[in-house]
Design a protein around this motif. Sequence first.
Motif, short mmCIF file in Angstrom:
data_model
loop_
_atom_site.label_atom_id
_atom_site.label_comp_id
_atom_site.label_asym_id
_atom_site.label_seq_id
_atom_site.Cartn_x
_atom_site.Cartn_y
_atom_site.Cartn_z
N GLY A 116 0.80 -1.21 0.00
CA GLY A 116 0.00 0.00 0.00
C GLY A 116 0.83 1.26 0.00
O GLY A 116 0.47 2.26 -0.65
N GLU A 117 1.95 1.25 0.72
CA GLU A 117 2.82 2.42 0.75
C GLU A 117 3.45 2.67 -0.62
O GLU A 117 3.55 3.82 -1.07
N VAL A 118 3.85 1.60 -1.29
CA VAL A 118 4.43 1.74 -2.63
C VAL A 118 3.40 2.27 -3.61
O VAL A 118 3.63 3.24 -4.35
N ILE A 119 2.21 1.66 -3.62
CA ILE A 119 1.18 2.07 -4.57
C ILE A 119 0.72 3.49 -4.28
O ILE A 119 0.53 4.31 -5.20
N GLY A 120 0.54 3.83 -3.01
CA GLY A 120 0.11 5.17 -2.65
C GLY A 120 1.09 6.24 -3.08
O GLY A 120 0.70 7.33 -3.51
N MET A 121 2.39 5.94 -3.00
CA MET A 121 3.41 6.91 -3.37
C MET A 121 3.47 7.07 -4.89
O MET A 121 3.55 8.20 -5.41
N ILE A 122 3.42 5.98 -5.62
CA ILE A 122 3.49 6.06 -7.08
C ILE A 122 2.24 6.71 -7.65
O ILE A 122 2.31 7.50 -8.60
N MET A 123 1.08 6.43 -7.06
CA MET A 123 -0.14 7.08 -7.53
C MET A 123 -0.09 8.58 -7.30
O MET A 123 -0.57 9.36 -8.13
N LEU A 124 0.49 9.01 -6.19
CA LEU A 124 0.61 10.44 -5.94
C LEU A 124 1.48 11.10 -7.00
O LEU A 124 1.12 12.16 -7.55
N VAL A 125 2.61 10.50 -7.32
CA VAL A 125 3.50 11.05 -8.35
C VAL A 125 2.78 11.05 -9.70
O VAL A 125 2.87 12.01 -10.48
N TYR A 126 2.02 10.00 -9.97
CA TYR A 126 1.25 9.88 -11.22
C TYR A 126 0.28 11.05 -11.35
O TYR A 126 0.23 11.73 -12.38
N PHE A 127 -0.50 11.31 -10.30
CA PHE A 127 -1.47 12.40 -10.35
C PHE A 127 -0.77 13.75 -10.46
O PHE A 127 -1.24 14.65 -11.17
N GLY A 128 0.34 13.91 -9.76
CA GLY A 128 1.07 15.16 -9.85
C GLY A 128 1.56 15.44 -11.25
O GLY A 128 1.50 16.57 -11.73
N GLY A 129 2.02 14.40 -11.94
CA GLY A 129 2.53 14.57 -13.30
C GLY A 129 1.46 14.80 -14.33
O GLY A 129 1.69 15.45 -15.35
N LEU A 130 0.26 14.27 -14.08
CA LEU A 130 -0.79 14.36 -15.08
C LEU A 130 -1.82 15.44 -14.80
O LEU A 130 -2.78 15.57 -15.54
N GLU A 131 -1.65 16.25 -13.75
CA GLU A 131 -2.69 17.21 -13.44
C GLU A 131 -2.21 18.65 -13.33
O GLU A 131 -2.61 19.50 -14.11
N THR A 132 -1.36 18.96 -12.36
CA THR A 132 -1.18 20.36 -11.98
C THR A 132 -0.60 21.22 -13.09
O THR A 132 -1.21 22.22 -13.50
N VAL A 133 0.59 20.89 -13.61
CA VAL A 133 1.18 21.71 -14.67
C VAL A 133 0.37 21.59 -15.94
O VAL A 133 0.18 22.58 -16.67
N VAL A 134 -0.14 20.40 -16.23
CA VAL A 134 -1.00 20.21 -17.40
C VAL A 134 -2.18 21.18 -17.35
O VAL A 134 -2.51 21.83 -18.35
N SER A 135 -2.81 21.30 -16.20
CA SER A 135 -3.99 22.16 -16.06
C SER A 135 -3.62 23.64 -16.09
O SER A 135 -4.42 24.46 -16.53
N SER A 136 -2.43 23.98 -15.61
CA SER A 136 -2.05 25.38 -15.46
C SER A 136 -1.56 26.02 -16.75
O SER A 136 -1.83 27.22 -16.98
N LEU A 137 -0.84 25.29 -17.58
CA LEU A 137 -0.19 25.90 -18.73
C LEU A 137 -1.16 26.62 -19.66
O LEU A 137 -0.85 27.68 -20.21
N GLY A 138 -2.36 26.08 -19.83
CA GLY A 138 -3.34 26.72 -20.70
C GLY A 138 -3.73 28.10 -20.23
O GLY A 138 -3.92 29.02 -21.04
#
Length: 403
Positions: free
Chosen positions: A233-255
């Motif tokens: 669970g710790e491994v999956i939780g950490m990788i999912m957090l990085v996944y969401f960070g990479g696919l959301e914040t900068v992607v959403s902001s640049l526009g």
Amino acid sequence: MASVEMLDVPAHVPPERVWNHEPAAFAAQFDDPFVGIAQLHDGPDIVYAKHPQIKPGVWLPTRFAVINDIFLDAARFSSVNNIAIGPLLGVDWRLNPVDFDPPEHMRYRQILQPFFQPSAINRYDEHLRDVSRELIDRFEQRGSCEFVSEFSNLFPTYFFLDLLGMPREMLPQFLEWSEAYVRGETIEAKVVGARSILKYIEGYVEDRRNDQRDDLVSGILNAEINGRPLDHGEVIGMIMLVYFGGLETVVSSLGWYFQHLATHPELQARLRDNPADIPGAVNDYIRAYGVVGTRRLVTEDVRFHGVELKKGDMIMVPGFLASRDDRQFADPHVIDPDRKARHLSFATGVHNCLGAHLARREITIAFEEFLSRFANIRVAESGAFDWTTAGVWAVTRLDLTWG
């Protein structure tokens, strides 16, 4: 602010603090949601508002100073299950480190820190610039692009997929799953998106246990806390957090940034003629466009900025309100490359954004590459500028032309 009726408002909420709106829906009615939601600055520093998933409602601080104090007080404003993906999936693990308070938070954070500190970002610089140029090469000669699908959806995510060792060809599927989870209109839609992401990541992690590389995933798989390896669970939780960070914040902001740049030719000309001003402009764009609104759980009864909060209350932490506070920033709706003000778009305190250095570098490179190659960038006359305030505030279509 006039009192309005809201069903099931807790007894400790004063009527004059009730704001019978849901922030995202309220902001969506304006031509510019950031300017529109700033109307809340005319009222109390904290109001009680509607929320689509949290009943009966949530506290909504409207001012920079209040939001800053929440970030700095992890004891009374807990981040446990801030993202709350565990209950959605029916699992007993959390996204880490973001869904943990100190001291657990820092133990997890230290695993990821080496991959996101400034010295590591410097090593990524050439790769980031190569990815940016690869994408721009595809549409440069055409003289136009749909910025979201042809650049902002791809640039940060290609880099994160490379960082995680995941295949780029999966990106359309990743974006579809993330859209369902972040902006799904029903809980069922969100569950489908989250479970699809989880299933893929669990399979990917199992494959990578026997495929060690010099990358972030292997760093997580080989990490230890207090002398023990991370559990599943710790491994999956950490990788999912990085996944969401990479696919959301900068992607959403640049526009948002590039729409503003395309409609402000004087600023565009200044940055093109004076590239040294780009980092300052980038910092102020990040300040002005706070696209993320997180939440905190009140852990004890407390009087806070004139309001009685009760243990168990939920309180939102809206970047879009901290960003445009005229008490904190002169001319808050203006992008000023010379502004030297601290902002909260990356939060502050123990939960300050781990990816802040990387985000700044990605955005700076995007500005440098576009401005060095294209003159008179503008929104196409027959094009579209579409956006959403559901979940992370994001531009969904932006037709640009230049020359």
